[in-house]
Design a protein around this motif. Sequence first.
Motif, PDB file in Angstrom:
ATOM      1  N   MET A   1      13.484-139.385 -41.823  1.00 51.21           N
ATOM      2  CA  MET A   1      12.549-138.430 -42.521  1.00 51.21           C
ATOM      3  C   MET A   1      11.837-137.345 -41.370  1.00 51.21           C
ATOM      4  N   ALA A   2      11.616-136.192 -41.825  1.00 50.67           N
ATOM      5  CA  ALA A   2      10.910-135.203 -41.054  1.00 50.67           C
ATOM      6  C   ALA A   2       9.387-135.657 -40.656  1.00 50.67           C
ATOM      7  N   PHE A   3       8.906-135.382 -39.434  1.00 51.93           N
ATOM      8  CA  PHE A   3       7.632-135.752 -39.154  1.00 51.93           C
ATOM      9  C   PHE A   3       6.191-135.492 -40.102  1.00 51.93           C
ATOM     10  N   GLU A   4       6.536-134.195 -40.835  1.00 47.66           N
ATOM     11  CA  GLU A   4       5.963-133.365 -41.615  1.00 47.66           C
ATOM     12  C   GLU A   4       5.802-134.376 -42.982  1.00 47.66           C
ATOM     13  N   LYS A   5       6.739-134.812 -43.282  1.00 50.93           N
ATOM     14  CA  LYS A   5       6.614-135.956 -44.554  1.00 50.93           C
ATOM     15  C   LYS A   5       6.128-137.347 -44.082  1.00 50.93           C
ATOM     16  N   GLY A   6       6.546-138.001 -42.891  1.00 52.81           N
ATOM     17  CA  GLY A   6       6.166-139.186 -42.764  1.00 52.81           C
ATOM     18  C   GLY A   6       4.885-139.085 -42.202  1.00 52.81           C
ATOM     19  N   ILE A   7       4.175-138.271 -41.730  1.00 55.45           N
ATOM     20  CA  ILE A   7       2.740-138.233 -41.323  1.00 55.45           C
ATOM     21  C   ILE A   7       1.801-138.306 -42.458  1.00 55.45           C
ATOM     22  N   VAL A   8       2.041-137.918 -43.556  1.00 54.72           N
ATOM     23  CA  VAL A   8       1.217-137.927 -44.677  1.00 54.72           C
ATOM     24  C   VAL A   8       0.521-139.204 -45.131  1.00 54.72           C
ATOM     25  N   ASN A   9       1.353-140.156 -45.158  1.00 53.55           N
ATOM     26  CA  ASN A   9       0.522-141.328 -45.678  1.00 53.55           C
ATOM     27  C   ASN A   9      -0.218-141.945 -44.590  1.00 53.55           C
ATOM     28  N   GLU A  10       0.306-141.823 -43.239  1.00 57.13           N
ATOM     29  CA  GLU A  10      -0.578-142.426 -42.284  1.00 57.13           C
ATOM     30  C   GLU A  10      -1.997-141.705 -42.090  1.00 57.13           C
ATOM     31  N   VAL A  11      -2.050-140.357 -42.610  1.00 58.41           N
ATOM     32  CA  VAL A  11      -3.345-139.804 -42.203  1.00 58.41           C
ATOM     33  C   VAL A  11      -4.168-140.208 -43.462  1.00 58.41           C
ATOM     34  N   LYS A  12      -3.420-140.450 -44.623  1.00 56.05           N
ATOM     35  CA  LYS A  12      -4.277-140.895 -45.935  1.00 56.05           C
ATOM     36  C   LYS A  12      -4.628-142.296 -45.805  1.00 56.05           C
ATOM     37  N   GLU A  13      -3.993-142.981 -44.840  1.00 52.07           N
ATOM     38  CA  GLU A  13      -4.440-144.473 -44.512  1.00 52.07           C
ATOM     39  C   GLU A  13      -5.770-144.259 -43.649  1.00 52.07           C
ATOM     40  N   TYR A  14      -5.488-143.372 -42.659  1.00 57.09           N
ATOM     41  CA  TYR A  14      -6.543-143.262 -41.773  1.00 57.09           C
ATOM     42  C   TYR A  14      -7.952-142.792 -42.620  1.00 57.09           C
ATOM     43  N   LEU A  15      -7.783-141.895 -43.260  1.00 59.00           N
ATOM     44  CA  LEU A  15      -9.158-141.351 -44.174  1.00 59.00           C
ATOM     45  C   LEU A  15      -9.570-142.468 -44.897  1.00 59.00           C
ATOM     46  N   GLU A  16      -8.712-143.252 -45.573  1.00 57.89           N
ATOM     47  CA  GLU A  16      -9.190-144.323 -46.527  1.00 57.89           C
ATOM     48  C   GLU A  16      -9.886-145.268 -45.560  1.00 57.89           C
TER      49      GLU A  16
ATOM     50  N   LEU B   1      19.247-150.943 -29.535  1.00 54.31           N
ATOM     51  CA  LEU B   1      18.686-150.087 -30.329  1.00 54.31           C
ATOM     52  C   LEU B   1      17.467-149.498 -29.577  1.00 54.31           C
ATOM     53  N   ARG B   2      17.596-148.108 -29.477  1.00 53.60           N
ATOM     54  CA  ARG B   2      16.542-147.468 -28.782  1.00 53.60           C
ATOM     55  C   ARG B   2      15.745-146.462 -29.499  1.00 53.60           C
ATOM     56  N   PRO B   3      14.597-146.925 -30.037  1.00 52.79           N
ATOM     57  CA  PRO B   3      13.637-145.838 -30.726  1.00 52.79           C
ATOM     58  C   PRO B   3      13.189-145.118 -29.990  1.00 52.79           C
ATOM     59  N   THR B   4      12.687-143.766 -30.298  1.00 47.18           N
ATOM     60  CA  THR B   4      11.826-142.712 -29.660  1.00 47.18           C
ATOM     61  C   THR B   4      10.315-143.290 -30.000  1.00 47.18           C
ATOM     62  N   MET B   5       9.407-142.716 -29.872  1.00 47.51           N
ATOM     63  CA  MET B   5       7.980-142.757 -30.036  1.00 47.51           C
ATOM     64  C   MET B   5       7.698-143.091 -31.699  1.00 47.51           C
ATOM     65  N   ILE B   6       7.334-144.412 -31.961  1.00 50.37           N
ATOM     66  CA  ILE B   6       7.323-144.939 -33.411  1.00 50.37           C
ATOM     67  C   ILE B   6       5.731-144.540 -33.962  1.00 50.37           C
ATOM     68  N   TYR B   7       5.843-144.236 -35.192  1.00 50.02           N
ATOM     69  CA  TYR B   7       4.537-144.041 -35.863  1.00 50.02           C
ATOM     70  C   TYR B   7       4.727-144.624 -37.402  1.00 50.02           C
ATOM     71  N   GLY B   8       3.680-144.386 -38.218  1.00 45.18           N
ATOM     72  CA  GLY B   8       4.002-144.611 -39.846  1.00 45.18           C
ATOM     73  C   GLY B   8       2.604-145.515 -40.048  1.00 45.18           C
ATOM     74  N   SER B   9       1.709-146.093 -39.293  1.00 45.21           N
ATOM     75  CA  SER B   9       0.560-146.681 -39.762  1.00 45.21           C
ATOM     76  C   SER B   9      -0.454-146.548 -38.909  1.00 45.21           C
ATOM     77  N   ILE B  10      -1.768-146.806 -39.110  1.00 42.44           N
ATOM     78  CA  ILE B  10      -2.811-146.518 -38.230  1.00 42.44           C
ATOM     79  C   ILE B  10      -3.039-147.580 -37.187  1.00 42.44           C
ATOM     80  N   ASN B  11      -2.070-148.141 -37.008  1.00 41.61           N
ATOM     81  CA  ASN B  11      -1.951-149.414 -35.910  1.00 41.61           C
ATOM     82  C   ASN B  11      -0.945-149.002 -34.923  1.00 41.61           C
ATOM     83  N   ASP B  12      -0.144-147.820 -35.173  1.00 38.10           N
ATOM     84  CA  ASP B  12       1.086-147.862 -34.489  1.00 38.10           C
ATOM     85  C   ASP B  12       0.801-147.569 -32.853  1.00 38.10           C
ATOM     86  N   ARG B  13      -0.338-147.270 -32.439  1.00 36.01           N
ATOM     87  CA  ARG B  13      -0.822-147.059 -31.002  1.00 36.01           C
ATOM     88  C   ARG B  13      -0.129-145.912 -30.275  1.00 36.01           C
TER      89      ARG B  13
END
Length: 303
Positions: free
Chosen positions: A281-296, A138-150
């Motif tokens: 999911m689309a990036f515009e949807k997936g990034i919402v919670n990560e930004v929220k986590e960052y602000l918190e 399995l070959r993922p592209t750039m992974i995101y989703g949490s404030i520790n995703d690097r």
Amino acid sequence: MILLTGIAGKSGKWFLKNLNDDNSPLNKKSYRAIIRTTSNVELIDQSRLCIEKAYGDLNDETFLEDALKDISIVFHIAGIHTSMKVVNAAIKNSVDWIVLVHTTGIYSKYKSASEEYISIEKEIEQITKDSNIPVTILRPTMIYGSINDRNVAIFIRMVDKLRIFPVVSHAKFPLQPVHEKDLGNAYYQVLLNEKTTKGKKYILSGKSPIMLIDIFKTIAKLLEKRNLYVSIPFPIAYLGSYLLYLISFKKIDYRERVQRLVEPRTFSHDDASRDFAYFPMAFEKGIVNEVKEYLESKTIRNN
């Protein structure tokens, strides 16, 4: 018994949640998880699954050979750089199937980024072919989703802190980031659809391509920031990364990152969609919670 690596990690936790679902036909199976002593095992301990924990180092070949005893399936999420050792231990223990989570970095036009990955996969293909063990990669592209995703987490911090925001060559290069939750769902579906997925290779990308500059602007909108984007030609940006590499006595190396920033990284996941209903999911949807986590987390740090 199924061996899991990386299950305490970012995409691994979503994989675990799927396995733990009451309606999952995989929740009756037995698992062994290889875990570092520093890992957070709270989700594993809370799981209703039968999971045996094996604490150790994936670079320890003796430990690996012992950890893979009585294993039928290996699901290795913990990274391509330990894949060879895991595969060798799997062969010695005559497992039935190996699933490896690697990277689309193997397709990079820059040898510094792809050469090692190509070499590892070629060697794995050869030794498993000789052993008649099917391997799914399995070959993922750039992974995101949490404030520790690097990855995207770095973009969030930069957009938040830099009013004047330097970008390389206008940042007009398409990327296709994939959310860690979509990866966890994909791992589950690969395991569930063994007859279809065994021995195949799949790209796991995000829903659709998005320009790097639009990633920055999407993040800025969620942060309610207004940034001035200043374009720097690639040769100057790369020279800067090379000089930093030299003056840090080769301790800080951003050369590959700068190269890949201007490299289009979009990949079709049609095979995965067809074989195991992979619809990320689309990036515009997936990034919402990560930004929220960052602000918190920022609020907590400032209090």
